[in-house]
Motif scaffolding. Structure first.
Motif: not given
Length: 322
Positions: A50-74
């Motif tokens: 949560x301390x990482x730099x914000x590089x973008x935003x997604x809205x409700x209904x947007x779709x993303x492709x996930x490649x990996x998972x770590x510490x509750x983040x994808x």
């Protein structure tokens, strides 16, 4: 000489591209849909924190492709760069409400069909000649044989959950409860899967996946509550749908209240993620308040844990046999 320099530079560029390319196969990619409150955004950060730099935003209904998972983040890619988003706000695209409903309806049909078979066996037993006790016991089929239950001990690892007034962690209580319920259900013939067997952090998404990828008849999530006012207390069982899940919640709530003295706060509808995105029958139980001194003292006793486990197990058995 110039040709050698050009060739060398080309090789270096090729190695760099291989080094920094995503190390996943196409089969590993999964598409997820963003699920946030309308009007809000899901932040994409440059690292799984949560301390990482914000590089973008997604809205409700947007779709993303996930490649990996770590510490509750994808991990995903946004504008050709690596980005990380919190996994609890994503769910598989193929898991739409129609598929959830169909899976839950299938579980209900299995339950209803099992009830009819139980009634038929009862009638056959009444009409059959009396056999000796040893023969009868050898032919007994446990009431939950053929059913599979996923038991979810809330929190775990770096996520302690609610912390009691004496420092008791919710994550420790839920694991004890889940283990005891598992023992009871297995004794009734059921197949039992735990989302965690020790003090391990498991993301909400993984808990849902464990349920959805198993041949699950019901998903039960265990929790203990907390509130700023220390006199608030009681037990409640939550459900998401009013048709498929409500009856299971009522049976479990009744089973618990019959065995313990804590206040009956009844069943309630809630859109907890582990319920809302679960394709199986599912409920979440809040088994008392660790912020209430009187309740915490009782909650921590072996007698309370045994009674709660017995009540939950009886509620499940009653639902699937009637």
């Amino acid at each position: 000489m110039n040709r050698l320099i050009t060739l060398t530079a080309g090789v270096i560029l090729l190695l760099l591209s291989l080094l920094f390319a995503p190390s996943v196969m196409a089969a590993d990619n999964e598409t997820y849909m963003v699920d946030v409150v309308d009007g809000s955004s899901l932040l994409i950060r440059d690292e799984p924190s949560s301390s990482g730099e914000v590089v973008g935003k997604l809205q409700n209904g947007d779709q993303v492709t996930v490649f990996d998972e770590a510490y509750g983040w994808v991990k995903t890619y946004y504008n050709n760069q690596v980005g990380w988003v919190a996994s609890q706000h994503l769910f598989p695209v193929e898991q739409n409400q129609d598929s959830l409903h169909k899976r839950k309806q299938t579980a209900m049909y299995k339950k209803q069909n099992g009830s009819r078979l139980t009634e038929e066996k009862g009638k056959q037993k009444q009409n059959s000649v009396t056999i000796n006790n040893e023969q009868e016991q050898s032919q007994t089929v446990e009431p939950l044989t053929g059913y599979t239950f996923v038991l979810d001990a809330g929190h775990g690892g770096k996520d302690p959950g609610a912390i009691g007034i004496d420092g008791t962690y919710e994550k420790d209580l839920t694991l004890v409860t889940a283990s005891k319920v598992a023992k009871n259900l297995k004794a009734s013939g059921a197949n039992v899967i735990l989302t965690r067997y020790d003090d391990t952090y498991i993301s909400l998404e993984k808990r849902i996946k464990i349920s959805n990828r198993s041949n699950t008849d019901a998903f039960i999530s265990f929790h203990y509550n907390s509130f700023p006012i220390s006199t608030v207390g009681g037990i409640s069982t939550y459900h998401y749908t009013d048709d498929e899940d409500l009856e299971l919640a009522e049976n479990i709530q009744s089973g618990i209240i019959d065995r313990v003295s804590l206040k009956d706060k009844g069943t309630k509808q809630a859109d907890y993620r582990v319920l809302k995105k679960n394709s199986d029958l599912s409920v979440l139980i809040e088994l008392g308040f660790v912020s209430n001194p009187a309740e915490l003292g009782e909650i921590k006793t072996e007698a309370y844990q045994n009674n709660v486990a017995a009540g939950i197990s009886e509620g499940i058995q009653h639902y699937f046999s009637h």
